[in-house]
Design a protein around this motif. Structure first.
Motif, PDB file in Angstrom:
ATOM      1  N   ASN A  72       0.828  -1.115  -0.013  1.00 48.49           N
ATOM      2  CA  ASN A  72       0.045   0.221  -0.022  1.00 48.49           C
ATOM      3  C   ASN A  72       0.685   1.163   0.019  1.00 48.49           C
ATOM      4  OD1 ASN A  72       0.904   0.106   2.680  1.00 48.49           O
ATOM      5  ND2 ASN A  72      -1.021  -0.294   3.901  1.00 48.49           N
ATOM      6  N   GLY A  73       2.250   1.260  -0.205  1.00 46.50           N
ATOM      7  CA  GLY A  73       3.050   2.300  -0.322  1.00 46.50           C
ATOM      8  C   GLY A  73       3.442   2.682  -1.543  1.00 46.50           C
ATOM      9  N   GLU A  74       2.948   1.950  -2.767  1.00 49.66           N
ATOM     10  CA  GLU A  74       3.684   2.046  -3.958  1.00 49.66           C
ATOM     11  C   GLU A  74       3.697   3.544  -4.484  1.00 49.66           C
ATOM     12  OE1 GLU A  74       1.320  -0.579  -6.418  1.00 49.66           O
ATOM     13  OE2 GLU A  74       2.554  -2.288  -5.839  1.00 49.66           O
ATOM     14  N   ALA A  75       2.790   4.269  -4.005  1.00 53.72           N
ATOM     15  CA  ALA A  75       2.928   5.667  -4.497  1.00 53.72           C
ATOM     16  C   ALA A  75       3.773   6.527  -3.561  1.00 53.72           C
ATOM     17  CB  ALA A  75       1.392   6.249  -3.886  1.00 53.72           C
ATOM     18  N   TRP A  76       4.455   5.968  -2.876  1.00 56.38           N
ATOM     19  CA  TRP A  76       5.702   6.608  -1.956  1.00 56.38           C
ATOM     20  C   TRP A  76       6.799   6.196  -2.438  1.00 56.38           C
ATOM     21  CZ3 TRP A  76       4.148   9.826   2.301  1.00 56.38           C
ATOM     22  CH2 TRP A  76       2.740  10.064   2.402  1.00 56.38           C
ATOM     23  N   GLY A  77       7.118   4.992  -2.874  1.00 58.77           N
ATOM     24  CA  GLY A  77       8.566   4.487  -3.313  1.00 58.77           C
ATOM     25  C   GLY A  77       8.396   3.233  -4.173  1.00 58.77           C
ATOM     26  N   ALA A  79      16.651   4.290   8.113  1.00 58.85           N
ATOM     27  CA  ALA A  79      17.263   5.495   7.338  1.00 58.85           C
ATOM     28  C   ALA A  79      16.502   6.634   7.278  1.00 58.85           C
ATOM     29  CB  ALA A  79      17.785   5.172   5.953  1.00 58.85           C
ATOM     30  N   ASP A  80      16.989   7.813   7.243  1.00 60.06           N
ATOM     31  CA  ASP A  80      16.079   9.026   7.176  1.00 60.06           C
ATOM     32  C   ASP A  80      16.135   9.447   5.662  1.00 60.06           C
ATOM     33  OD1 ASP A  80      17.582  10.699  10.217  1.00 60.06           O
ATOM     34  OD2 ASP A  80      15.545   9.618   9.759  1.00 60.06           O
ATOM     35  N   ILE A  81      14.873   9.732   4.937  1.00 58.79           N
ATOM     36  CA  ILE A  81      14.481  10.223   3.823  1.00 58.79           C
ATOM     37  C   ILE A  81      14.609  11.653   3.936  1.00 58.79           C
ATOM     38  CG2 ILE A  81      13.133   9.966   1.709  1.00 58.79           C
ATOM     39  CD1 ILE A  81      14.558   7.515   2.452  1.00 58.79           C
ATOM     40  N   THR A  82      15.509  12.432   3.213  1.00 55.98           N
ATOM     41  CA  THR A  82      15.628  13.756   3.164  1.00 55.98           C
ATOM     42  C   THR A  82      15.496  14.539   1.778  1.00 55.98           C
ATOM     43  OG1 THR A  82      17.836  13.903   3.093  1.00 55.98           O
ATOM     44  CG2 THR A  82      16.967  13.786   5.385  1.00 55.98           C
ATOM     45  N   THR A  83      15.370  15.634   1.737  1.00 58.87           N
ATOM     46  CA  THR A  83      15.335  16.112   0.402  1.00 58.87           C
ATOM     47  C   THR A  83      16.529  15.685  -0.457  1.00 58.87           C
ATOM     48  OG1 THR A  83      16.279  18.200   1.106  1.00 58.87           O
ATOM     49  CG2 THR A  83      13.820  18.078   1.019  1.00 58.87           C
ATOM     50  N   LEU A  85       7.467   5.816   7.108  1.00 57.59           N
ATOM     51  CA  LEU A  85       6.884   6.569   8.180  1.00 57.59           C
ATOM     52  C   LEU A  85       6.876   7.883   7.856  1.00 57.59           C
ATOM     53  CD1 LEU A  85       8.628   4.729  11.050  1.00 57.59           C
ATOM     54  CD2 LEU A  85       6.063   4.436  10.532  1.00 57.59           C
ATOM     55  N   PRO A  86       6.293   8.540   7.061  1.00 60.17           N
ATOM     56  CA  PRO A  86       6.095  10.013   6.661  1.00 60.17           C
ATOM     57  C   PRO A  86       6.249  11.010   7.712  1.00 60.17           C
ATOM     58  CG  PRO A  86       4.220   9.184   5.658  1.00 60.17           C
ATOM     59  CD  PRO A  86       4.975   7.922   6.412  1.00 60.17           C
ATOM     60  N   SER A  87       6.792  12.061   7.584  1.00 56.57           N
ATOM     61  CA  SER A  87       6.575  13.257   8.545  1.00 56.57           C
ATOM     62  C   SER A  87       6.059  14.437   7.834  1.00 56.57           C
ATOM     63  CB  SER A  87       7.917  13.472   9.320  1.00 56.57           C
ATOM     64  OG  SER A  87       8.902  13.856   8.142  1.00 56.57           O
ATOM     65  N   THR A  88       6.219  14.551   6.598  1.00 58.21           N
ATOM     66  CA  THR A  88       5.592  15.730   5.878  1.00 58.21           C
ATOM     67  C   THR A  88       5.380  15.165   4.427  1.00 58.21           C
ATOM     68  OG1 THR A  88       8.049  16.347   4.819  1.00 58.21           O
ATOM     69  CG2 THR A  88       7.070  17.514   6.932  1.00 58.21           C
ATOM     70  N   LYS A 107       9.635   7.977  -3.824  1.00 58.96           N
ATOM     71  CA  LYS A 107       8.966   8.984  -4.724  1.00 58.96           C
ATOM     72  C   LYS A 107       8.438  10.099  -4.484  1.00 58.96           C
ATOM     73  CE  LYS A 107       7.217   4.948  -7.431  1.00 58.96           C
ATOM     74  NZ  LYS A 107       5.926   4.254  -7.918  1.00 58.96           N
ATOM     75  N   GLY A 108       7.902  11.240  -5.160  1.00 59.54           N
ATOM     76  CA  GLY A 108       7.467  12.309  -4.750  1.00 59.54           C
ATOM     77  C   GLY A 108       8.784  13.180  -4.022  1.00 59.54           C
ATOM     78  N   ASP A 109       8.247  14.128  -3.055  1.00 65.62           N
ATOM     79  CA  ASP A 109       9.061  15.237  -2.239  1.00 65.62           C
ATOM     80  C   ASP A 109       9.042  14.802  -0.933  1.00 65.62           C
ATOM     81  OD1 ASP A 109       7.001  18.020  -2.870  1.00 65.62           O
ATOM     82  OD2 ASP A 109       6.509  16.077  -2.517  1.00 65.62           O
ATOM     83  N   TRP A 110       8.270  13.692  -0.434  1.00 64.49           N
ATOM     84  CA  TRP A 110       7.992  13.628   1.051  1.00 64.49           C
ATOM     85  C   TRP A 110       9.202  13.257   1.733  1.00 64.49           C
ATOM     86  CZ3 TRP A 110       9.387   9.103   3.630  1.00 64.49           C
ATOM     87  CH2 TRP A 110       9.827   7.964   2.743  1.00 64.49           C
ATOM     88  N   THR A 111       9.365  13.787   2.846  1.00 65.13           N
ATOM     89  CA  THR A 111      10.406  13.299   3.821  1.00 65.13           C
ATOM     90  C   THR A 111       9.965  12.560   5.187  1.00 65.13           C
ATOM     91  OG1 THR A 111      10.277  15.371   4.959  1.00 65.13           O
ATOM     92  CG2 THR A 111      11.775  15.257   3.215  1.00 65.13           C
TER      93      THR A 111
END
Length: 364
Positions: A285-290, A333-337, A361-364, A310-314
């Motif tokens: 259920n996270g294919e839109a995120w990565g 790991a942390d996903i940053t810009t 675990l998206p924060s933004t 994927k996209g610009d979420w962090t």
């Protein structure tokens, strides 16, 4: 009415209560035209609430904050709802996760009576739990009979009380804006009525005295200008009201996305088994995120797994990879810009992975 499924067993986790008191800021919006008595600017009005509870045999004291608001203009208050929501967040919750097949589904059919993400009632050990459906798989036996395997639990349910509290606050702001717009419209209507009265008076003066005809005509022209200005003000007020409603709708949609956010999961596996380990199932259920893919880091295929956002979420991710020999590699790991991917490798020349799972675990 939600479907009721029957679970034949499983593990149930019961959390303990984490607080006994609710406190927060008590904000009161006084009626328009009224002023509140002067008070110390360094202090805020607040409240402390201790709900009735059963004795636990131990002396536990804990606090949870929930700010309340009373709008005397809109006759609205969220005190009761935010206290209930705060208590629900710290109550000893029950967590349960289970695959349900065969007779446990009863007369309910996946895809017709419920789908993935639907809420169902699960009967277990004489207790009814409301759980989300997190996966639905089709199964077949030796006789080629087709059946269903429904997985319930394993994910959080959105805090509907908190969402309703936030929505009530926004609706209260909409109501205040509507009243201000109505007051502006009434002012414009009063100006139009005054202009009409001035026109009537000018006509009467023209009938009584010919010498005052020029002054009456001038008053009539000014009245028409005032009427036109009032109409323009009314149109602008309507446009501003529509813009405010559109902005409020966008704010509500953004708020619902934040409150109802939950972890996303990506999973890949070979579906095979050996004497060391096995792998099965599919929750993507996270294919839109990565994306999560295998890669070769030596002589063997599937000797590594790579996640790319994927996209610009962090936010953060947790990767769990299991090798064919039974070894488990866990990394985060942390996903940053600037950092948008994470890899895990077996570390052995002849080792390969059987499965890999990423929890997003998206924060933004």
């Amino acid at each position: 009415m939600r479907p009721t499924l029957i679970a034949g067993g499983g593990e149930m986790t019961v959390g303990r209560r984490t607080s006994t008191y609710v406190y927060g800021v008590f904000q009161v919006d006084i009626p328009e035209g009224k002023e509140q008595a002067q008070q110390n600017d360094r202090l805020q009005e607040g409240y402390v609430y201790r709900p009735d509870q059963r004795p636990t045999g131990r002396f536990d004291i804990g606090f949870v904050r929930a700010d309340a608001r009373v709008d005397l203009n809109a006759q609205q208050s969220n005190l009761e709802s935010i206290i209930d929501a705060a208590q629900n967040r710290v109550e000893g919750a029950v967590f349960f996760e289970r695959d349900i097949t065969g007779r446990g589904l009863g007369r309910f059919c996946p895809g017709i009576d419920f789908t993935t993400a639907s809420l169902v009632d699960v009967l277990i050990w004489g207790k009814t739990l409301t759980l989300p459906v997190t996966a639905i798989d089709m199964t077949s036996g030796d006789a080629a009979a087709v059946g269903w395997r429904v997985h319930v639990g394993g994910q959080m349910i959105a805090d509907a009380d908190s969402l309703r509290s936030h929505n009530d606050a926004i609706l209260g702001q909409i109501e205040q804006e509507r009243r201000r717009r109505l007051a502006t419209t009434k002012t414009a209507e009063t100006a139009a009525t005054t202009a009409s009265t001035a026109t009537t008076a000018a006509a009467a003066a023209n009938t009584k005295a010919t010498s005052a005809a020029a002054a009456a005509d001038d008053a009539g022209n000014k009245a028409k200008e005032a009427d036109a200005a009032a109409r323009i003000a009314d149109e602008k007020a309507k446009e501003a009201d529509q813009a405010a409603r559109a902005a409020d709708r966008k704010a509500i949609e953004a708020l619902q996305t934040t409150v109802q956010g939950m972890p996303r999961i990506l999973h890949i596996d070979t579906g095979g088994a050996n004497i060391f380990t096995g792998s099965s199932g599919r929750i993507n259920n996270g294919e839109a995120w990565g994306t999560l893919k295998w890669f070769s880091a030596g002589l063997q295929v599937r000797s590594g797994a790579r996640f790319e956002a994927k996209g610009d979420w962090t936010g953060s991710i947790l990767m769990i990879a299991v090798s064919t020999q039974g070894a488990t590699d866990v990394s985060c790991a942390d996903i940053t810009t600037s950092s948008r991917y994470h890899e895990s490798a077996t570390g052995g020349i002849f080792q390969t992975y059987k499965s890999a799972t990423v929890i997003i675990l998206p924060s933004t």
